[in-house]
Design a protein around this motif. Structure first.
Motif, PDB file in Angstrom:
ATOM      1  N   SER A   1       8.763  -3.815   2.438  1.00 28.47           N
ATOM      2  CA  SER A   1      10.100  -3.714   1.945  1.00 28.47           C
ATOM      3  C   SER A   1      11.190  -3.621   3.293  1.00 28.47           C
ATOM      4  O   SER A   1      12.094  -3.965   3.289  1.00 28.47           O
ATOM      5  CB  SER A   1      10.097  -2.157   1.446  1.00 28.47           C
ATOM      6  OG  SER A   1      11.064  -1.414   1.833  1.00 28.47           O
ATOM      7  N   ARG A   2      10.728  -3.111   4.551  1.00 29.81           N
ATOM      8  CA  ARG A   2      11.376  -3.147   5.639  1.00 29.81           C
ATOM      9  C   ARG A   2      11.902  -4.579   5.810  1.00 29.81           C
ATOM     10  O   ARG A   2      13.036  -4.926   6.111  1.00 29.81           O
ATOM     11  CB  ARG A   2      10.724  -2.667   6.737  1.00 29.81           C
ATOM     12  CG  ARG A   2      11.306  -2.618   8.082  1.00 29.81           C
ATOM     13  CD  ARG A   2      10.628  -2.226   9.301  1.00 29.81           C
ATOM     14  NE  ARG A   2       9.356  -2.808   9.501  1.00 29.81           N
ATOM     15  CZ  ARG A   2       9.170  -3.750  10.101  1.00 29.81           C
ATOM     16  NH1 ARG A   2      10.356  -4.445  10.634  1.00 29.81           N
ATOM     17  NH2 ARG A   2       8.084  -4.663  10.250  1.00 29.81           N
TER      18      ARG A   2
ATOM     19  N   LYS B   1      -3.261 -10.592   7.269  1.00 31.09           N
ATOM     20  CA  LYS B   1      -3.620  -9.826   6.063  1.00 31.09           C
ATOM     21  C   LYS B   1      -2.348  -9.486   5.175  1.00 31.09           C
ATOM     22  O   LYS B   1      -1.375  -9.721   5.770  1.00 31.09           O
ATOM     23  CB  LYS B   1      -4.319  -8.605   6.250  1.00 31.09           C
ATOM     24  CG  LYS B   1      -5.336  -8.384   6.957  1.00 31.09           C
ATOM     25  CD  LYS B   1      -6.615  -7.578   6.222  1.00 31.09           C
ATOM     26  CE  LYS B   1      -7.824  -7.354   7.193  1.00 31.09           C
ATOM     27  NZ  LYS B   1      -7.495  -6.663   8.368  1.00 31.09           N
ATOM     28  N   GLY B   2      -2.462  -9.314   3.941  1.00 22.41           N
ATOM     29  CA  GLY B   2      -1.129  -8.993   2.940  1.00 22.41           C
ATOM     30  C   GLY B   2      -0.587  -7.915   3.710  1.00 22.41           C
ATOM     31  O   GLY B   2      -1.012  -6.881   4.286  1.00 22.41           O
ATOM     32  N   LEU B   3       0.865  -7.730   3.162  1.00 22.80           N
ATOM     33  CA  LEU B   3       1.664  -6.470   3.826  1.00 22.80           C
ATOM     34  C   LEU B   3       1.457  -5.345   2.980  1.00 22.80           C
ATOM     35  O   LEU B   3       1.361  -5.560   1.637  1.00 22.80           O
ATOM     36  CB  LEU B   3       3.068  -7.251   3.936  1.00 22.80           C
ATOM     37  CG  LEU B   3       3.471  -8.133   5.059  1.00 22.80           C
ATOM     38  CD1 LEU B   3       4.924  -8.577   4.867  1.00 22.80           C
ATOM     39  CD2 LEU B   3       3.143  -7.893   6.493  1.00 22.80           C
ATOM     40  N   SER B   4       1.628  -4.311   3.788  1.00 21.73           N
ATOM     41  CA  SER B   4       1.875  -2.986   2.997  1.00 21.73           C
ATOM     42  C   SER B   4       3.242  -2.929   2.049  1.00 21.73           C
ATOM     43  O   SER B   4       4.107  -3.761   2.793  1.00 21.73           O
ATOM     44  CB  SER B   4       1.608  -1.815   3.786  1.00 21.73           C
ATOM     45  OG  SER B   4       2.732  -1.704   4.628  1.00 21.73           O
TER      46      SER B   4
ATOM     47  N   GLY C   1      15.994  -3.964  -2.605  1.00 21.80           N
ATOM     48  CA  GLY C   1      15.275  -3.135  -1.695  1.00 21.80           C
ATOM     49  C   GLY C   1      14.653  -2.060  -2.306  1.00 21.80           C
ATOM     50  O   GLY C   1      13.913  -1.141  -1.918  1.00 21.80           O
ATOM     51  N   LEU C   2      14.869  -1.787  -3.751  1.00 20.46           N
ATOM     52  CA  LEU C   2      14.275  -0.469  -4.257  1.00 20.46           C
ATOM     53  C   LEU C   2      12.970  -0.916  -4.489  1.00 20.46           C
ATOM     54  O   LEU C   2      12.224  -1.695  -4.690  1.00 20.46           O
ATOM     55  CB  LEU C   2      14.979  -0.365  -5.721  1.00 20.46           C
ATOM     56  CG  LEU C   2      16.551  -0.170  -5.904  1.00 20.46           C
ATOM     57  CD1 LEU C   2      17.058  -0.090  -7.333  1.00 20.46           C
ATOM     58  CD2 LEU C   2      17.076   1.085  -5.146  1.00 20.46           C
TER      59      LEU C   2
END
Ligand SMILES: Nc1ncnc2c1ncn2[C@@H]1O[C@H](COP(=O)(O)OP(=O)(O)OP(=O)(O)O)[C@@H](O)[C@H]1O
Ligand SMILES: [Mg+2]
Lengths: 215, 286, 237
Positions: free
Chosen positions: B116-117, B108-111, C124-125
């Motif tokens: 961001s991580r 599934k798509g990432l949150s 990364g903002l």
């Protein structure tokens, strides 16, 4: 109080008259605004000092003073001077003149770009000044300025509602009279709002077409 | 400019920094199998009907320096933008240290948080620098560490000054970008990317907006990063001499796929592909 | 004219109401303008469309019609509040300001270079962080002058609040005219007052522009450049 469809049917003809006057006033004031605005822009371009100063003064005045004040002024002062003019022409002329100032700025903007592009060509062709304006500059100006001008015509249309203050039977005035007469406000004001909204749609459609063509 | 001893001190710090983050990376779930720092698997990308990348496979080892070369419009920038999640591929998968930047374990798509991580492990430097013009140099450098990594301001300033010294611009900390030359701005942009301690650094034609002399000072900075730190580099450049010096591997792009890749010596001296040869001829003639 | 000036305290009170209403609607329109303007640029098509429809439906029937509707028709809808005239005026005009302001905000954000969005993402903002720390501060350099023009118009919009009984300077002027019959003087004073207010408002926004981060950055660069060129010319002499 609940919504009464019978009442709606009953007041529709009166609102129709309001729509008619709104259209007439908008059209007439737009003609003045577009024509006088063009004349101002040309005058300004021909006479850089006096013309420009005059237009600037005119613009500053209308940028800072509500059209309602100007409307009242003309409506109450002219009779004192012994000139009786009916409310409709006063409304048309005031709105037309105010928006002429705004439109002249739009024309001026497009004229500056055109003159930059075509200066050499006009000189090279030895065109007479009249021919140059009539056949080249004015048509091009109108074409380039069309979207911005239409935006001002739309604003002018929206502003016609204030003419009810001096008794012009625009849609807003009709709705107000009906409400006052029957002590029912829900239907006339709601309908007036809906009709005004609907009357915007043709403008918005044409404006979006302009935007598509531009993009 | 700085003395040679200063250079090596700072770069020591730089490589330590990368070592630290590599250790964190080593603790990730996929640690056992051979891990690419970045991996493209059968990636395609179209803009409308225009197919820009066609089933692209590309892997970069941790610490490896890979340069993409190829004619204009062949899709090099697109590769970097996909890696930086600035665009999404039409098909295929992209993994950073084994983790997909597109899907989670259930496909599934990432949150936003997951994405961001993962994307934080990549940094990018752009052709047009893209410094924030309303912030001073120092503010440019500490914005991301304080907001994204939640470092204290003192901590962020300290590490920002280390990188400013590394690019030789510590005395410009209070200047605004508009007060700097193009070369200086690009060096700041590199420092800004490095303060986030990326494990992969993407460089997209970072000198092509610069005059040759200014380009030289920027390339010097990249050379130092390349030789003395263990960050993976994915570079797009038209500077062939520079590409030859810093790269472990060169990949030649043409019409959305890699037509040839190998060590720089081989690509530049004995290219196998006919189109590689014509491309190199056309650029080396200039 | 003398007769009109005898009413100065009434006039001052009306002027105060106009200033107060203007202040409230200008400030009140800002959050709505920023939110609607940002939503106009959403990646989600439905969000974009919804905000466009909201903006156009607020603007379409003109503030006057909306004002009458909120003041006289809305209370008749079951469960809806009867707002005091001044509240109704502030709510309607602030909404209208937000709708016009949204277009200014949208244009300001669109004018920020694409690369700035890319750089935020690459560092990364999050979307919100990038918008509030990078995009909006730069967009403000375009938005604030545009908003200054809108604010001047908004002061003029307040003239219509007298229709629903708010005792602003317009209302008071009509009252004084009824008392003195000196129409010319009353409306000249009234026009001058509005004109002064809009000029003052323009000056305030001009001042505000000086404080914006991007303007400050560019100004200090210019100063520095001037300094260096002075140094150069001195050393040449
Ligand atoms: N956002 C976009 N929309 C439509 N087409 C795009 C977009 N971005 C890139 N393209 C197209 O994709 C192709 C590859 O572009 P890309 O920028 O990746 O090439 P490149 O190899 O980096 O070229 P250059 O050396 O000129 O930078 C080009 O034909 C370009 O027109
Ligand atoms: Mg490119």
């Amino acid at each position: 109080m609940t919504w009464d469809w019978a009442f709606v049917i009953k007041i529709l003809p009166a609102l129709g008259i309001g729509v008619w006057y709104t259209v007439v006033v908008t059209a007439a004031a737009s003609v003045i605004a577009l024509g006088l605005g063009l004349a101002l822009a040309i005058m300004e371009s021909v006479s850089k000092t006096y013309g420009r100063a005059f237009v600037l003064f005119w613009l500053e005045l209308f940028r800072g003073v509500p059209s309602l004040v100007l409307l009242y002024f003309c409506f109450y002062v002219l009779p004192q001077l012994g000139v009786t003019v009916p409310a409709i022409p006063i409304g048309i002329v005031v709105l037309g003149v105010v928006y002429a100032a705004y439109c002249s700025e739009v024309y001026r903007g497009s004229l500056i770009t055109i003159q930059g592009e075509l200066r050499d060509a006009c000189v090279a062709l030895h065109l007479r000044s009249y021919t140059k304006w009539r056949r080249i500059l004015v048509p091009l100006m109108a074409q380039r300025a069309a979207p911005a001008l239409l935006n001002y015509v739309l604003s002018l249309f929206r502003e016609t509602a204030v003419l009810f203050a001096i008794g012009v039977p625009v849609l807003m005035g009709e709705a107000n009279d009906i409400g006052y007469e029957h002590f029912r406000y829900l239907e006339p004001y709601t309908l007036a709002g809906a009709i005004y909204l609907a009357m915007n749609l043709p403008f918005l459609y044409v404006l979006s077409r302009f935007k598509d063509k531009h993009a | 400019m700085l003395s040679a001893t200063n250079f090596s001190q700072q770069l020591q710090f730089e490589s330590n920094a990368v070592d630290d983050s590599m250790d964190e990376g080593g603790a990730a779930p996929h640690a056992k199998k051979m891990m690419w720092s970045i991996e493209f698997e059968k990636v395609s990308k179209s803009f409308g009907s225009h197919q820009v990348l066609v089933d692209l496979d590309l892997q970069v080892r941790p610490g490896e320096k890979v340069t993409l070369i190829g004619p204009s419009g062949s899709g090099k920038t697109t590769v970097l933008r996909l890696a930086m999640t600035l665009a999404k591929p039409t098909r295929g998968d992209i993994r950073i240290f084994g983790e997909s930047i597109l899907f989670d374990a259930d496909k599934k798509g990432l949150s936003a948080a997951q994405e961001s991580r993962i994307r934080r492990r990549c940094g990018m430097v752009f052709q047009q620098y893209n410094l924030f013009p309303h912030l001073t140099v120092l503010q440019n450098l500490i914005l991301a560490p304080t907001t994204v990594l939640r470092q204290s301001k003192a901590q962020a300033v300290e590490s920002a000054m280390v990188y400013l010294r590394m690019v030789g611009l510590q005395d410009k900390a209070r200047s605004y970008p508009a007060q700097l030359s193009g070369g200086q701005q690009q060096r700041i942009a590199i420092a800004r990317a490095l303060v986030m301690k990326p494990e992969i650094l993407l460089l997209d034609e970072i000198t092509s907006a610069l005059d040759p002399e200014l380009a030289g000072e920027v390339l010097d900075v990249v050379r130092r990063v390349a030789h003395e730190s263990r960050v993976s580099l994915l570079i797009v450049t038209h500077e062939m001499r520079f590409a030859r010096e810093v790269s472990d591997r060169i990949a030649v792009f043409d019409r959305g796929s890699i037509i040839e890749q190998g060590v720089p010596e081989k690509i530049f001296t004995q290219p196998e592909n006919e189109r590689t040869r014509t491309f190199l001829q056309s650029v080396l003639d200039h | 004219m003398r007769a009109v000036l005898e009413y100065w305290s009434v006039l001052a009170h009306g002027l105060w109401v106009t200033v107060w209403v203007s202040f409230c609607i200008i400030v009140g329109s800002i959050p709505g303008a920023v939110i609607l303007g940002a939503l106009r640029l959403s990646e989600n098509r439905a969000v974009r469309l919804t905000s466009t429809i909201i903006i156009e439906s607020i603007r379409a029937p003109s503030a006057l019609v909306l004002l009458y509707w909120v003041a006289y028709a809305l209370p008749l809808v079951p469960g809806m509040p009867r707002l005091s005239p001044i509240t109704a005026a502030i709510v309607v005009l602030a909404l209208d300001g937000a709708a016009y302001g949204a277009e200014i905000v949208r244009a300001g954000i669109e004018a920020v270079h694409r690369g700035q969005f890319d750089a935020c993402h690459a560092l990364g903002l999050s979307k919100i962080q990038g918008f509030s720390r990078v995009i909006l501060p730069q967009a403000l350099s375009q938005i604030v002058p545009g908003f200054g023009g809108l604010a001047r118009s908004m002061i003029k919009w307040t003239a219509i609040v007298s229709f629903i009984g708010v005792q602003d300077v317009m209302y008071v002027a009509n009252y004084i005219r009824g008392q003195t019959f000196d129409t010319v003087a009353v409306f000249c004073v009234l026009a001058a007052l509005y004109w002064l207010l809009t000029i003052l408002c323009g000056v305030m926004f001009r001042g505000l522009e000086q404080l914006l981060p991007l303007n400050r950055a560019l100004r200090s660069s210019r100063v520095e450049l001037n300094l260096t060129s002075n140094l150069v010319s001195e050393s040449v002499q």
